[in-house]
Design a protein around this motif. Structure first.
Motif, PDB file in Angstrom:
ATOM      1  N   ASP A   1     -31.524  -4.511   3.213  1.00 20.07           N
ATOM      2  CA  ASP A   1     -32.142  -5.097   2.022  1.00 20.07           C
ATOM      3  C   ASP A   1     -33.312  -4.268   1.469  1.00 20.07           C
TER       4      ASP A   1
ATOM      5  N   THR B   1     -23.255  -0.552   1.453  1.00 20.18           N
ATOM      6  CA  THR B   1     -22.318  -1.643   1.758  1.00 20.18           C
ATOM      7  C   THR B   1     -22.554  -2.801   0.795  1.00 20.18           C
ATOM      8  N   THR B   2     -23.822  -3.139   0.593  1.00 19.89           N
ATOM      9  CA  THR B   2     -24.155  -4.147  -0.422  1.00 19.89           C
ATOM     10  C   THR B   2     -25.340  -3.645  -1.225  1.00 19.89           C
TER      11      THR B   2
END
Ligand SMILES: Nc1ncnc2c1ncn2[C@@H]1O[C@H](COP(=O)(O)OP(=O)(O)O)[C@@H](O)[C@H]1O
Ligand SMILES: [Mg+2]
Length: 263
Positions: free
Chosen positions: A29, A64-65
Motif C-alpha cells: 500500500d 499487483t494492486t
C-alpha cells in the motif's frame, strides 16, 4: 499535464511476488508522489522492496494492486523518458564510449550530426570527452558508471532512476561521483530517484529522503532537506554538517534499526 499532476504518482501500490496462499508481499500500500526537479533518495533495509519500487516506476514490473502513473498516465512499459542506472553499469562492451552514449538517440532515429552533438555535450559533462573513442573495457569502474550516466542523460529523460549506482565504487570515487550527480541534476534540471544504503549519501544529495520499513515495504517517514542546495554553493561541494544534520541522520538510523530489531 496540468500543474497539479505530479510527475510520478503511486496510488495504493502493492507488489506480491507470490501466488495464491503463498504470499510474498514486497510492497504494501505505497502512496507516493514525485514532483518535477525533486531529488528523491530512498533508504531502507535490504529486501524491503526498494528495487521493486524502482522497477514499478521504470515500467519493468506491474504492481499487483494499485496504480503508478507518469505525467498522469498509467505506466505500462519502460520508456526512455525514465532512464535507469543500475549498480553495475550495463554498457555494450563491443561499442566505444561515444557509441554507448549515442545508442539511445540512434535507436530513436535522431540524425547523426545531432547525435554527435548530444554525445559530446554529455561526455563533456561527465568529464570523459577525451576518452570518447576508447573501448568501455579499458575504463575503470567509476568511469564506466559515468558512461552509464551519460548514456541515460543522452536521451534527455524527464526522470533518472538509480538503483545503488555508487554501491560498487571505492569511497573516494564515490564522493566525486556524488558531486557529479548533484551537478548534473542541477544543470540538466532532471528529476531523480536514487536508492542508496548510505544515509550520508542520501542527506547530501536528496531534496527529500524517504525511509522504508522492512518487508513488506511501506514508507515510514519522509524528510525534506536542503543540504544538496548548500553543497552546490560551497567551493568544495561538501555538505556543512550542523546539529540538525546529525539529528536527522540519527533519526533515520534509529528508524531503520528499530524496525529491524522489532520481533
Ligand atoms: N522477481 C522476483 N520474484 C520473487 N521475489 C522477488 C523478486 N524480486 C524481488 N523479490 C523479493 O521481494 C522482496 C523485495 O526485494 P527488492 O525489491 O529487491 O528489495 P531491496 O531492493 O530493498 O533489497 C525480497 O524479499 C525479494 O526476495
Ligand atoms: Mg535492491
Amino acid at each position: 499535464m496540468t500543474k497539479e499532476t505530479p510527475l510520478i504518482a503511486l496510488n495504493h501500490v502493492s507488489m506480491d511476488y507470490g501466488e495464491g496462499s503463498e504470499s510474498a508481499l514486497a510492497l504494501k500500500d505505497i502512496d507516493l508522489t514525485i514532483e518535477k526537479n525533486e531529488f528523491l533518495c530512498i533508504l531502507g533495509p535490504s529486501g524491503c522492496g526498494k528495487s521493486t519500487l524502482l522497477k514499478i516506476i521504470a515500467g519493468y514490473q506491474k504492481p499487483t494492486t494499485g496504480e503508478a502513473t507518469f505525467q498522469g498516465k498509467t505506466i505500462t512499459a519502460p520508456d526512455w523518458h525514465r532512464g535507469v542506472v543500475f549498480q553495475s553499469p550495463t554498457l555494450y562492451p563491443w561499442l566505444s564510449v561515444k557509441d554507448n552514449v549515442g545508442f539511445g538517440p540512434r535507436v530513436r532515429g535522431i540524425k547523426k550530426a545531432k547525435i554527435n552533438q548530444i554525445t559530446d555535450q554529455f561526455l563533456d559533462q561527465i568529464g570523459l570527452l577525451k576518452d570518447k573513442d576508447k573501448a568501455v573495457f579499458d575504463l575503470s569502474g567509476g568511469m564506466r558508471q559515468r558512461v552509464a550516466l551519460a548514456r541515460v542523460l543522452a536521451n534527455e529523460p524527464e526522470m533518472i532512476l538509480m538503483d545503488e549506482p555508487l554501491g560498487a565504487l571505492d569511497a573516494l570515487t564515490r564522493l566525486n561521483m556524488q558531486t557529479l550527480i548533484r551537478n548534473l541534476w542541477h544543470k540538466n534540471k532532471n528529476t531523480v530517484m536514487m536508492i542508496t544504503h548510505d544515509v550520508e549519501e542520501a542527506l547530501s544529495l536528496g531534496t527529500r529522503v524517504i525511509v522504508m520499513s522492512k518487508q513488506p515495504g511501506t514508507i515510514i517517514k519522509s524528510f525534506d532537506l536542503n543540504y544538496t542546495y548548500q553543497a552546490l554553493e560551497t567551493d568544495n561541494h561538501r555538505v556543512k554538517v550542523d546539529e540538525q544534520y546529525l539529528e536527522i541522520k540519527n533519526d533515520i538510523l534509529d528508524l531503520i534499526n528499530a524496525d529491524l530489531n522489532e520481533v
